[in-house]
Write an enzyme that holds these catalytic residues in place. Structure first.
Site, PDB file in Angstrom:
ATOM      1  N   LYS A 289      -8.348   5.735  -2.863  1.00 21.60           N
ATOM      2  CA  LYS A 289      -7.566   4.523  -2.665  1.00 21.60           C
ATOM      3  C   LYS A 289      -8.357   3.582  -1.766  1.00 21.60           C
ATOM      4  O   LYS A 289      -8.704   3.920  -0.630  1.00 21.60           O
ATOM      5  CB  LYS A 289      -6.220   4.867  -2.018  1.00 21.60           C
TER       6      LYS A 289
ATOM      7  N   LYS B  63      -7.206   3.851  -7.273  1.00 18.86           N
ATOM      8  CA  LYS B  63      -6.367   2.681  -7.015  1.00 18.86           C
ATOM      9  C   LYS B  63      -7.133   1.674  -6.173  1.00 18.86           C
ATOM     10  O   LYS B  63      -7.725   2.076  -5.186  1.00 18.86           O
ATOM     11  CB  LYS B  63      -5.113   3.144  -6.272  1.00 18.86           C
TER      12      LYS B  63
HETATM   13  C1  PBG Z   1       1.604   2.503   0.668  1.00 15.40           C
HETATM   14  C2  PBG Z   1       1.221   1.939  -0.644  1.00 15.40           C
HETATM   15  C3  PBG Z   1       0.604   0.704  -0.940  1.00 15.40           C
HETATM   16  C4  PBG Z   1       0.583   0.600  -2.324  1.00 15.40           C
HETATM   17  C5  PBG Z   1       1.131   1.772  -2.840  1.00 15.40           C
HETATM   18  N1  PBG Z   1       1.503   2.591  -1.780  1.00 15.40           N
HETATM   19  C6  PBG Z   1       0.156  -0.392  -0.057  1.00 15.40           C
HETATM   20  C7  PBG Z   1      -0.927  -0.212   0.916  1.00 15.40           C
HETATM   21  O1  PBG Z   1      -1.628   0.788   0.971  1.00 15.40           O
HETATM   22  O2  PBG Z   1      -1.058  -1.150   1.722  1.00 15.40           O
HETATM   23  C8  PBG Z   1       0.067  -0.573  -3.109  1.00 15.40           C
HETATM   24  C9  PBG Z   1       0.668  -0.752  -4.464  1.00 15.40           C
HETATM   25  C10 PBG Z   1       0.468  -2.080  -5.086  1.00 15.40           C
HETATM   26  O3  PBG Z   1      -0.227  -2.975  -4.547  1.00 15.40           O
HETATM   27  O4  PBG Z   1       1.013  -2.268  -6.167  1.00 15.40           O
HETATM   28  N2  PBG Z   1       0.591   2.988   1.441  1.00 15.40           N
END
Ligand code: PBG
Length: 325
Positions: free
Chosen positions: A197, A250
């Protein structure tokens, strides 16, 4: 050896029938899509997220209508994000048995029991500082966060979640969660780990939706550097070793090379998250009449599958379902 003009690539593209016959694998199927859901406290709440037209936050009492529609459209899975009323230093609302997600899980399971229910396991929506873990002296403390995450995952499992998906990017969280699930008679609950991520600007609209903007600093000390692909393979390998059942990359669109590499390297189910900013870009351009919305969305999702993703989390799932019908 034959060459042009004996070889003509356009021969197999001449008619619709020929093009269909020789289309390569990635076909978008509804059974590969997971639809995100945002749930808020209160009653009678259905509010559109301003930066994500068509995506709403629902209070638990209005969830049945939404999930019935999703199920009727033929979508088989959702991923749930909770936005609590109260936040604190350690995000204790995240593992409360009567917390917003735990309530929503029960509502969804009572409405459409066969819908696969994934829950996002993280702290950022629940902490007053907006970080994905416990903060000690301004730094997100890895090992203190693990116990909190494990507690959240167990509470989701106990409430009835089918799959838990940790998105915090702490080291060792998959192992900590697996151990706790197993200790609590939840050994059949799989883990989708947000393994690679990235610290991405494409999460902007989500943070508005989930009220999870970090109140100081950024997420660069735990989420990945967008430059790094080799590191993604190490992250994925580590999460597999720790017990992840499914691994995720992601965001998706700016990271198709990473998805492809992961697919080539590991024989594990692979998810990709077509994130909020990717959705909002398409909506904004289509709203201006600058892009053909339907063709653009299908092309994007096809590219994510072609890169190697087995399942895609996407805010477009409902529209795609209508088009595929
Ligand atoms: C929580 C999380 C996030 C997303 C999914 N789970 C945001 C982040 O890490 O700031 C992003 C999902 C999206 O942008 O659609 N940690």
């Amino acid at each position: 050896m034959a060459n042009f003009p004996e070889i003509r690539m356009r021969r197999l593209r001449r008619t619709e029938g020929l093009r269909k016959l020789f289309g390569e694998t990635p076909r978008i199927e509804l059974s590969d899509l997971i639809h995100p859901l945002f749930v808020v406290e209160g009653t009678g709440v259905k509010e559109e997220i301003s930066s994500m037209p068509g995506i709403f936050r629902h209070s638990p009492d209005l969830l049945p209508g939404e999930v019935e529609e999703i199920a009727k459209l033929g979508i088989s899975a959702v991923i749930l994000f909770g936005i609590p009323k109260n936040k604190d230093e350690v995000g204790s609302g995240a593992h409360h048995p009567k917390g917003i997600v735990q309530k929503a899980i029960q509502v969804i399971k009572n409405t459409v029991p066969e819908l696969v229910l994934v829950t996002d396991v993280c702290l950022c929506e629940y902490t007053n500082h907006g970080h994905c873990g416990a903060v000690i002296d301004g730094y997100v403390d890895n090992d203190k966060t693990l116990a909190l995450l494990a507690e959240i995952a167990v509470s989701h499992g106990q409430a009835g979640a089918d799959i838990v998906a940790p998105s915090d990017m702490m080291d060792g969280r998959v192992m900590a969660i697996r151990k706790s699930l197993d200790k609590n008679d939840l050994s059949l609950v799989p883990i989708i780990s947000y393994a690679a991520k990235y610290a991405s600007a494409f999460y902007g609209p989500f943070r508005e939706a989930a009220e999870s903007v970090p109140q100081f600093g950024d997420r660069l000390s735990y989420q990945m550097n967008p430059s790094n692909c080799r590191e993604a393979l190490r992250e994925i390998k580590q999460d597999i070793v720790e017990g992840a059942d499914v691994v995720m990359v992601k965001p998706a669109l700016a990271y198709l090379d990473v998805i492809h590499k992961v697919r080539d390297t590991f024989n594990y189910p692979l998810a990709a998250y077509n994130v909020s900013g990717e959705y909002s870009m398409v909506k904004a351009a289509a709203g201006q009449g600058w892009l053909d919305e339907r063709k653009t969305i299908m092309e994007i999702l096809t590219s994510i599958k072609r890169a190697g993703a087995d399942v895609i989390i996407t805010y477009h799932a409902k529209e795609v379902a209508k088009w595929l019908k």
